[in-house]
Every structure is written in structure tokens, then in C-alpha cells.
Write a protein that holds these residues in place. Structure first.
Motif, short mmCIF file in Angstrom:
data_model
loop_
_atom_site.label_atom_id
_atom_site.label_comp_id
_atom_site.label_asym_id
_atom_site.label_seq_id
_atom_site.Cartn_x
_atom_site.Cartn_y
_atom_site.Cartn_z
N LEU A 122 0.84 -1.21 0.00
CA LEU A 122 0.00 0.00 0.00
C LEU A 122 0.87 1.25 0.00
CD1 LEU A 122 -2.75 -1.19 2.50
CD2 LEU A 122 -3.19 -0.40 0.16
N HIS A 138 -0.48 4.79 -0.90
CA HIS A 138 -1.64 4.87 0.00
C HIS A 138 -1.22 4.99 1.46
CE1 HIS A 138 -4.16 3.94 -3.37
NE2 HIS A 138 -3.52 2.81 -3.59
N ALA A 139 -2.04 5.69 2.24
CA ALA A 139 -1.83 5.75 3.69
C ALA A 139 -2.19 4.40 4.31
CB ALA A 139 -2.68 6.84 4.30
N ILE A 140 -1.63 4.13 5.47
CA ILE A 140 -1.99 2.91 6.21
C ILE A 140 -2.30 3.29 7.66
CG2 ILE A 140 -0.61 1.32 4.82
CD1 ILE A 140 1.49 1.43 7.15
N ASP A 145 -10.58 7.10 4.71
CA ASP A 145 -9.78 6.47 3.64
C ASP A 145 -9.33 5.06 4.03
OD1 ASP A 145 -8.09 7.50 5.62
OD2 ASP A 145 -6.47 7.95 4.21
N ILE A 146 -9.08 4.86 5.32
CA ILE A 146 -8.67 3.52 5.76
C ILE A 146 -9.87 2.57 5.74
CG2 ILE A 146 -7.65 2.18 7.65
CD1 ILE A 146 -5.63 4.07 6.41
N GLN A 178 -10.27 1.53 2.27
CA GLN A 178 -9.20 0.58 1.94
C GLN A 178 -9.52 -0.81 2.50
OE1 GLN A 178 -5.24 0.49 4.26
NE2 GLN A 178 -4.83 1.87 2.55
#
Lengths: 309, 309
Positions: free
Chosen positions: A77, A82-84, B69-70, B73
Motif C-alpha cells: 500500500l 496509499h496511507a496505512i 480512507d482507511i 481501503q
């Protein structure tokens, strides 16, 4: 500096406990610009806290005690931009805490015990470093750090070193073979125990486009700087670059100039190097400074789209 | 039962606080088989704990107080069959805890306040339910739950209800329009305050292939069961299915038979329905049992690859 690739550059730093990962990560981040780096620790992916591991009889180094699939997922990711929501392990207390939102900047430096365990993880990195200091040095570093920063007693550190004697060869050391560069710090012969003038040996695998060091040698090796074709312990052909702790300022500068000249896009970062301080206020040794620069060089090169394999 | 699609079926249940999400999720999981269902709460994606929200003046219902956003995801990862490390919010204590490893089974039931906020989220679901009980009923449910299960005083619940009066229309209610089915429980006229014989009204949008209910009507509506073409408050054409709390056992059974006959693949699950108990030991009302069955029907249909849009 302009960035030619459209994904964050992932730099891996793997090695045994107290092998110098955090120091190298911080030094490289300073060279690349801290505002452009996301530094993360892959040890946060522990599946169990300290007391749970004790009950289960599992070492923290054991992949079965870590969410390996989630680490794979998160590296992928991050590489995709992408952020995690990263888990968080509290090393001082041995507990798992609320996760942390992490956004990848231009460079992601992922350091930890496990990082090259699976093919899926390894495929995420642009540059893979393995730290492999001589064992005496690592034990000294571990004693110092764990007693001063992590609240362990000397007895507990010795016990931990003993326990991990079996785990490190099983879980950590096998990752060495996947690194593009294996870095080994060692004490010069006859050193008095100070870490200021450590020698360093870079094992350079042909999996990265290493800089052409030949201009440094005018046809012959010098005692304080050597480059030799060799075979790694696993039989693979490698270049070995040795920088002695007592290398002269002028030759160290020559190496610096060579590396900076090869990444003119990063010229404005050069001022950073002079400003690096080690935390105890001692001047930084040439081998450590040059090691950080060489690793930073590869990260910059990767961001320009240059990668051999 | 055989599954024809190669990804987990994602069933969304969204609605305001205490609108019956957890009850419906548990009931549907029982119909589908609990060992084949992963139930998750999207409220776990709060970015701040209770005291941080108080300081920031943010409501838990505000998307800015959540890692939207998470959540996007993670819904995508679950739909693609991947495990996630799900954050965890402790509703009783108002704190964020260590995350939880969650593997998607054949069905993932995702319930919470926010779930249809963004297009990316909405695209992850196979079936989208919105719970919209009449406000009096919801407030009663909220008072009962928050004082008995979440350790709030009556005064605190009233305060929370008051504060959320502004938040719910802004953040929760706009999600209603994206649901395939909007379910509204209400008290029959002249009811004495018991919840046993609630009426239910299903607003069926043409975004899912609803079962053909015509065999139930032999040409005319009945007082205890009605199906009518209507317009939703947003002007969209919908079918409205009404089941009265006092529907006769025989007619309820007729609806059950109709639904089960349409999913012969799930025939072996039928025994589950008779075994459903509500937690207080009262017999389950026909409208609640039929609601759970209808939602389960759509999840089974989706798993067979049937989806209109």
C-alpha cells in the motif's frame, strides 16, 4: 529535486537487534530531507504483546509472532502511495497500542528485524540494506541501548542475548542474502574499545547499479580504502568496498565528491551532511557518514527511475 | 451451499445510533451461519478517542473524526478476500485499543454509523441496508442500551441525543438514499409501548433484484401485508412492502416459504430461523424475523452471482 517515478521509494533496513538500524535510518532521512521521509518500524507488526509471547513460548523474531501478511499488505500500500493505519508496539512496555495513521512521503524507510522474509515483502523495496556488524559490537550496542533506553537490567539483556542466539540464525540471518548491500561495521585491529573509528565493509551485490568507484583508485588500492571483487559466504559474486576508520579527511572528501557528483539533482541536499551530529555529541566517523551517503545515493537514484533489476 | 462468486459478499448495515444495526447483523449472521460470517463495526475507524473528540469539538459521527480512507481501503481489501488489521474502539470506555486481525469469511457484515459516505465505500457492498426506525422508537432503544450496556447515566444519554440532533441529519441521514433497502420499524397505532409487535416497512429500491412477491397477494392487498408502488421522499420510484406486527402466523409462514423456495441452495439453513431467540427471551415478532430473512435472502442471492446493477 525532481522525482521521476510516480510512487514512493521504499528503502529497507533489516538486521538483528541493535545492529544500528535506527541510527542508519535517521542518518539517511537527514540526507534525503526529513520532511520528505516516512520512517517506519516493521517490528510494530508483532501479533502478541510481551506477556502473550512468553505464554506461547514464541520469540518476537519468529514470523509466526508477527502479522507477516499485514506487513506485506502495508508495504505494498505504501509503495502504491496509499496511507496505512500502522499497528504500534511499545518497546519499553512490551504492549500493543492504538494504531497510527501513516502517509507515505517521497521516501519510506522501513527498518526492523523482519522485512525480507517473504518474496512479496522483498518485491516492495527499491533498495534493500542489511546491517551485519561484528557480533561483539552488536552485543555492546544492545547492552547500552536496552539498559539506557528500554529499561532492562544488565541481567535481562544477557538473558535476551542468550535466548536469541537460536532465533537470530533461524529468522534474521537468512534475510541477509536478499539485500542489495550488506553493511558490516567492525573495530579496527588493536582498537581500544571506542566506536569512533570503526571500519566498515560494504558488500555490494550486482542487484543495484552501484556507482563507479574507479576514479578513486588511480589503478591501485589504498590501505584506507579498498574495492575488491569477491565471493560472498553464499558463493555469490560481489564487490567489497572497505573504508577504514582512520581514512584521511581528504580521501573521505574525495568519495563524498564522487557520490554527490553522480546525483547532481540532489546537490541542494549536500549541506545536510555537514550538519549531521551523532547523539552523544562526538564527531561522526567518515565510515558512518559515507555509509549513510551511499545508502542515500541509492534512494535518490531509485527516485530518478534508475534501477538495475 | 455452493458459492458462485469468488469474493466475500459484503453486506452493509448503516443507520443512526441505536437504530437496530447490531440486532439485525446478529440475526442475519445466524441465518447465513455464524461460521461463514465475519461481522465488523465501521465505528472502529474513529480517529480520535472520546477525550480527544471533546477537545477538538468533533462528533464521532463526523467523517473528519474517522479514518474514512482507511475504512475504504479495508472494505476493498475484505471484498478482495484479504485479511485486515482492524482498529478497535472501546465503546464503553471511549478509548482506542490495539487492532484486531480480521479475516473475511464467505459473508462480511459491516455495520455502523458511516458506511455509505463515499462512492469508494459504496462500491464495495453487494447489499446495502439502511435502518430508519421512527425517532421515538430509536430514542427509546438508545436510552435502554446506553444506560444498561455502555455505562451512561440517563442524563448523559439525553445530552448525547440532543447533541446529535444536528449531526445525524448532516452525516448519517444523507446515506439513506444509497441503500438498496430502507427498513423502518414503527409502533402500530394504539400500541401500549411494547416492542413485540412492531410494524415494519421495507422501502425496496430497484437497485437489487427483489423477489417476486405477487404470489402472496392473489390480486389484492391485505391489511397485514401490503406491497405498493410509491415514490421515496427523494422522488425515486420504489416498492414499499409493509408487514404489520399482528400479521397472522399463516401468512408470515407463506412469506417465509416464498423466500426459502427462491433460494433452494440455502435450504439447509432454514432450520436456523426457528431457533432464533431475542436476547430477552421474548418470542421474535414476525416482522423482525421476516426482515432478517429478506436481508439474508439478498446476501445468498449475491453469493450466487445474482446482482442487478
Amino acid at each position: 529535486m525532481p522525482k521521476q517515478v510516480d510512487h514512493p521509494i521504499i528503502l529497507g533496513i533489516v538486521g538483528d537487534s541493535a545492529s544500528g538500524k535506527t541510527t542508519l535510518a535517521a542518518g539517511v532521512a537527514q540526507i534525503l530531507g526529513e520532511d520528505r521521509c516516512t520512517v517506519m518500524c516493521t517490528d510494530d507488526y508483532h501479533a502478541f504483546d510481551r506477556s502473550e509471547r512468553a505464554k506461547l513460548g514464541l520469540s518476537a523474531l519468529d514470523p509466526r509472532a508477527n502479522y507477516v501478511d499485514i506487513l506485506e499488505q502495508h508495504l505494498r500500500l505504501l509503495r502504491d502511495g496509499h496511507a496505512i493505519l500502522k499497528p504500534l508496539y511499545d518497546h519499553a512496555r512490551g504492549t500493543l497500542e492504538r494504531p497510527v495513521y501513516l502517509q507515505p512521503k517521497d521516501f519510506v524507510i522501513a527498518e526492523g528485524l523482519l522485512g525480507y522474509t517473504t518474496r512479496t515483502m522483498r518485491d516492495c523495496y527499491d533498495v534493500k540494506i542489511y546491517l551485519d556488524p561484528i557480533e561483539d559490537l552488536r552485543r555492546k550496542w544492545k547492552r547500552r541501548r536496552d539498559t539506557t533506553q528500554r529499561g532492562y537490567t544488565s541481567g535481562e539483556v544477557e538473558e535476551s542475548l542468550e535466548k536469541r542466539k537460536k532465533d537470530a540464525p533461524q529468522f534474521i540471518h537468512p534475510q541477509r542474502t536478499f539485500a542489495d548491500i550488506v553493511i558490516r561495521f567492525s573495530r579496527p585491529e588493536g582498537a581500544n574499545g571506542s566506536d569512533i573509528h570503526l571500519d566498515v565493509r560494504h558488500l555490494l551485490r550486482p542487484t543495484l547499479p552501484h556507482p563507479d568507484f574507479s576514479p578513486l583508485f588511480d589503478g591501485s588500492n589504498h590501505a584506507d580504502l579498498r574495492l575488491e571483487l569477491s565471493r560472498d559466504s553464499d558463493g555469490k559474486p560481489v564487490d567489497v568496498l572497505e573504508i577504514k576508520g582512520d581514512i584521511s579527511d581528504s580521501r573521505a572528501e574525495k568519495i563524498e565528491n564522487l557520490l554527490w557528483d553522480l546525483i547532481p539533482e540532489a546537490g541542494h541536499l549536500r549541506d545536510q551532511v555537514g550538519r549531521i551530529d551523532v547523539s552523544n555529541g562526538a564527531p561522526m566517523s567518515h565510515p558512518l557518514a559515507l555509509t549513510q551517503l551511499l545508502v542515500g545515493y541509492h534512494a535518490v537514484k531509485a527516485s530518478m527511475g534508475e534501477r538495475a533489476y
